[in-house]
Motif scaffolding. Structure first.
Motif, PDB file in Angstrom:
ATOM      1  N   THR A 168       2.733  86.709  29.521  1.00 34.47           N
ATOM      2  CA  THR A 168       2.411  87.191  28.186  1.00 34.47           C
ATOM      3  C   THR A 168       3.179  86.340  27.177  1.00 34.47           C
ATOM      4  OG1 THR A 168       4.186  88.843  28.277  1.00 34.47           O
ATOM      5  CG2 THR A 168       1.976  89.569  28.931  1.00 34.47           C
ATOM      6  N   SER A 195       5.101  86.530  23.185  1.00 26.19           N
ATOM      7  CA  SER A 195       5.546  87.359  22.072  1.00 26.19           C
ATOM      8  C   SER A 195       6.370  86.500  21.123  1.00 26.19           C
ATOM      9  CB  SER A 195       6.351  88.557  22.577  1.00 26.19           C
ATOM     10  OG  SER A 195       7.553  88.136  23.179  1.00 26.19           O
ATOM     11  N   GLY A 246       1.696  89.979  23.094  1.00 26.33           N
ATOM     12  CA  GLY A 246       0.699  90.554  23.985  1.00 26.33           C
ATOM     13  C   GLY A 246       0.125  89.551  24.955  1.00 26.33           C
ATOM     14  N   HIS A 247      -1.101  89.842  25.365  1.00 29.19           N
ATOM     15  CA  HIS A 247      -1.757  89.032  26.378  1.00 29.19           C
ATOM     16  C   HIS A 247      -2.337  87.744  25.794  1.00 29.19           C
ATOM     17  CE1 HIS A 247      -1.712  93.017  28.375  1.00 29.19           C
ATOM     18  NE2 HIS A 247      -1.268  92.249  29.344  1.00 29.19           N
ATOM     19  N   ALA A 259      -0.985  82.303  21.372  1.00 34.05           N
ATOM     20  CA  ALA A 259      -1.119  83.744  21.611  1.00 34.05           C
ATOM     21  C   ALA A 259      -0.003  84.511  20.901  1.00 34.05           C
ATOM     22  CB  ALA A 259      -1.097  84.041  23.101  1.00 34.05           C
ATOM     23  N   ARG A 296      -0.995  84.556  17.210  1.00 35.34           N
ATOM     24  CA  ARG A 296      -2.148  85.434  16.968  1.00 35.34           C
ATOM     25  C   ARG A 296      -1.756  86.904  17.104  1.00 35.34           C
ATOM     26  NH1 ARG A 296      -4.752  88.100  20.402  1.00 35.34           N
ATOM     27  NH2 ARG A 296      -4.200  86.793  22.201  1.00 35.34           N
ATOM     28  N   GLU A 297      -1.123  87.249  18.213  1.00 37.30           N
ATOM     29  CA  GLU A 297      -0.742  88.646  18.451  1.00 37.30           C
ATOM     30  C   GLU A 297       0.214  89.152  17.372  1.00 37.30           C
ATOM     31  OE1 GLU A 297      -1.463  91.073  20.583  1.00 37.30           O
ATOM     32  OE2 GLU A 297      -2.726  90.056  22.044  1.00 37.30           O
ATOM     33  N   SER A 298       1.161  88.321  16.971  1.00 39.14           N
ATOM     34  CA  SER A 298       2.143  88.732  15.963  1.00 39.14           C
ATOM     35  C   SER A 298       1.497  88.923  14.600  1.00 39.14           C
ATOM     36  CB  SER A 298       3.282  87.716  15.895  1.00 39.14           C
ATOM     37  OG  SER A 298       3.964  87.677  17.133  1.00 39.14           O
ATOM     38  N   GLU A 328      -1.674  89.744  14.173  1.00 37.56           N
ATOM     39  CA  GLU A 328      -2.483  90.952  14.301  1.00 37.56           C
ATOM     40  C   GLU A 328      -1.621  92.206  14.166  1.00 37.56           C
ATOM     41  OE1 GLU A 328      -4.443  90.672  18.100  1.00 37.56           O
ATOM     42  OE2 GLU A 328      -5.813  89.102  17.417  1.00 37.56           O
ATOM     43  N   GLU A 329      -0.447  92.198  14.778  1.00 34.93           N
ATOM     44  CA  GLU A 329       0.384  93.398  14.812  1.00 34.93           C
ATOM     45  C   GLU A 329       1.201  93.618  13.541  1.00 34.93           C
ATOM     46  OE1 GLU A 329       2.513  93.219  18.532  1.00 34.93           O
ATOM     47  OE2 GLU A 329       0.669  93.576  19.670  1.00 34.93           O
ATOM     48  N   GLU A 333      -3.721  98.973  15.083  1.00 37.50           N
ATOM     49  CA  GLU A 333      -2.399  98.482  15.475  1.00 37.50           C
ATOM     50  C   GLU A 333      -1.365  99.555  15.139  1.00 37.50           C
ATOM     51  OE1 GLU A 333      -1.851  95.841  17.201  1.00 37.50           O
ATOM     52  OE2 GLU A 333      -3.763  94.821  16.956  1.00 37.50           O
TER      53      GLU A 333
END
Length: 152
Positions: free
Chosen positions: A25, A27, A52-53, A63, A66-68, A70-71, A119
């Motif tokens: 993953t 982060s 995340g994934h 990733a 992107r995940e950060s 988004e969250e 989220e």
């Protein structure tokens, strides 16, 4: 690091969370003028760094970004010079999975997080000391490393 390398040798699809309960993953330790951003993970009920994934065809650094984003709902970026891998951690995730987490440094603007619907709404800025006191030892170590890099 040894666990990550061993698993990478064993796993035919290390980024695919459906191929094996053990997967990689990504982060981020998100830093800015107010300190560091954490969010309350909905499933685990713990304050964590965003992440995340990894999607198919995506790099771990992409990733994490992107995940950060988004969250947190914030426009984030990697440091000048490109992605900076700060820390690697193996930990239990949701649904009996084991995450081999690659933790990157990301920079945030001086703005309030504004996560979109779906989220965790519990996301905010914390001082370095507050964040370290709220987390497990592995994440506290990543926070110390991020702070030392960020203070340079």
């Amino acid at each position: 690091m040894a666990r990550l390398l061993a698993e990478l040798d064993r796993l035919p699809q290390p980024f695919d969370d459906k191929a094996d309960p053990v997967h990689v993953t990504a982060s981020a330790i998100v830093v800015g003028p107010r300190g560091v951003i954490l969010h309350l993970h909905r499933r685990l009920g713990r304050w964590l760094q965003p992440g995340g994934h990894i999607d198919p065809g995506e790099s771990p650094a992409d990733a994490a970004l992107r995940e950060s984003q988004e969250e947190t709902g914030l426009e984030l970026h990697h440091p000048p010079g490109g992605p900076k891998l700060l820390h690697i951690d193996a930990h239990h995730g949701a649904l009996g999975h084991t995450h081999l987490d690659l933790r990157y440094l990301l920079a945030a603007p001086d703005a309030e997080p504004d996560p979109p619907p779906g989220e965790s709404p519990a996301v905010g800025w914390f001082t370095w000391e507050e964040a370290a006191a709220m987390t497990d030892e592995a994440l506290a170590g990543a926070l110390r490393k991020a702070r030392s890099v960020n203070d340079r």
